[in-house]
Write a protein that holds these residues in place. Structure first.
Motif, short mmCIF file in Angstrom:
data_model
loop_
_atom_site.label_atom_id
_atom_site.label_comp_id
_atom_site.label_asym_id
_atom_site.label_seq_id
_atom_site.Cartn_x
_atom_site.Cartn_y
_atom_site.Cartn_z
N ASP A 1 0.77 -1.21 0.00
CA ASP A 1 0.22 -0.07 -0.02
C ASP A 1 0.93 1.28 -0.01
N ASP A 2 2.05 1.19 0.63
CA ASP A 2 3.03 2.27 0.73
C ASP A 2 3.33 2.60 -0.64
N LEU A 3 3.75 1.20 -1.53
CA LEU A 3 4.47 1.58 -2.64
C LEU A 3 3.41 2.13 -3.67
N LYS A 4 2.07 1.64 -3.68
CA LYS A 4 1.14 2.12 -4.53
C LYS A 4 0.83 3.50 -4.51
N ARG A 5 1.16 3.87 -3.10
CA ARG A 5 0.64 5.45 -2.93
C ARG A 5 1.81 6.25 -3.28
N ILE A 6 3.10 5.70 -3.13
CA ILE A 6 4.06 6.83 -3.64
C ILE A 6 4.27 6.49 -5.30
N LEU A 7 3.84 5.33 -5.86
CA LEU A 7 3.75 5.26 -7.39
C LEU A 7 2.83 6.57 -7.97
N ARG A 8 1.66 6.19 -7.26
CA ARG A 8 0.53 7.30 -7.76
C ARG A 8 0.84 8.65 -7.64
N GLU A 9 1.46 8.99 -6.37
CA GLU A 9 2.07 10.28 -6.12
C GLU A 9 2.97 11.05 -7.14
N GLY A 10 4.04 9.90 -7.39
CA GLY A 10 5.09 10.55 -8.21
C GLY A 10 4.98 10.35 -9.58
N ALA A 11 4.30 9.32 -10.15
CA ALA A 11 4.09 8.97 -11.70
C ALA A 11 2.73 8.80 -12.03
N GLY A 12 1.89 8.74 -11.13
CA GLY A 12 0.48 8.51 -11.32
C GLY A 12 0.49 6.84 -11.62
N ALA A 13 -0.66 6.80 -12.47
CA ALA A 13 -1.16 5.44 -12.80
C ALA A 13 -1.50 5.27 -14.20
N ASP A 14 -1.07 4.29 -14.98
CA ASP A 14 -1.58 4.05 -16.27
C ASP A 14 -2.98 3.63 -16.45
N GLU A 15 -3.72 4.05 -17.04
CA GLU A 15 -5.20 3.81 -17.29
C GLU A 15 -5.46 2.39 -17.57
N GLY A 16 -4.65 1.70 -17.96
CA GLY A 16 -4.85 0.21 -18.40
C GLY A 16 -4.54 -0.51 -17.39
N VAL A 17 -3.91 -0.04 -16.26
CA VAL A 17 -3.28 -0.88 -15.24
C VAL A 17 -3.89 -0.70 -13.74
N ASP A 18 -4.49 -1.66 -13.05
CA ASP A 18 -5.26 -1.67 -12.06
C ASP A 18 -4.41 -1.94 -10.73
N LEU A 19 -3.81 -0.75 -10.17
CA LEU A 19 -2.77 -0.99 -9.17
C LEU A 19 -3.48 -1.76 -7.85
N ASP A 20 -4.65 -1.70 -7.91
CA ASP A 20 -5.60 -2.31 -6.66
C ASP A 20 -5.54 -3.87 -6.70
N GLY A 21 -5.00 -4.09 -7.86
CA GLY A 21 -5.33 -5.68 -8.31
C GLY A 21 -3.91 -6.38 -7.83
N ASP A 22 -3.56 -7.71 -8.25
CA ASP A 22 -2.56 -8.25 -7.59
C ASP A 22 -1.20 -7.93 -8.64
N ILE A 23 -0.68 -6.86 -8.03
CA ILE A 23 0.77 -6.38 -8.70
C ILE A 23 1.73 -6.87 -8.14
#
Length: 87
Positions: free
Chosen positions: A8-30
């Motif tokens: 969850d820390d990594l997901k937050r930092i990824l989203r804050e710094g680089a955003g999230a690709d529309e085709g990728v569900d970071l809330d899935g099993d990544i």
């Protein structure tokens, strides 16, 4: 002081710094997906590592990103640094 780095820390930092690709569900099993499959290139990962360093007060090796091609590997490496810093 924070005692652990989670997905969850990594997901937050990824989203804050680089955003999230529309085709990728970071809330899935990544955990075992390669960062490039998740839409994160080397520049995005450099931003991510810089944010981790500032937030957690650690210094990550430059080779860490090459040695940690998946979120799971990066989380393990960050936690190893946190344990070493606490010792």
């Amino acid at each position: 002081m924070t005692t652990g780095f989670t997905v969850d820390d990594l997901k937050r930092i990824l989203r804050e710094g680089a955003g999230a690709d529309e085709g990728v569900d970071l809330d899935g099993d990544i955990l075992d997906a390669a960062f490039d499959e998740l839409g994160y290139d080397s520049l995005a990962l450099l931003e991510t590592s810089g944010r981790i360093e500032r937030e957690y007060g650690i210094t990550l090796d430059e080779s860490l990103l090459a040695d940690a091609p998946t979120p799971s590997a990066l989380i393990d490496a960050v936690n190893a640094h946190l344990v070493a810093a606490a010792a």
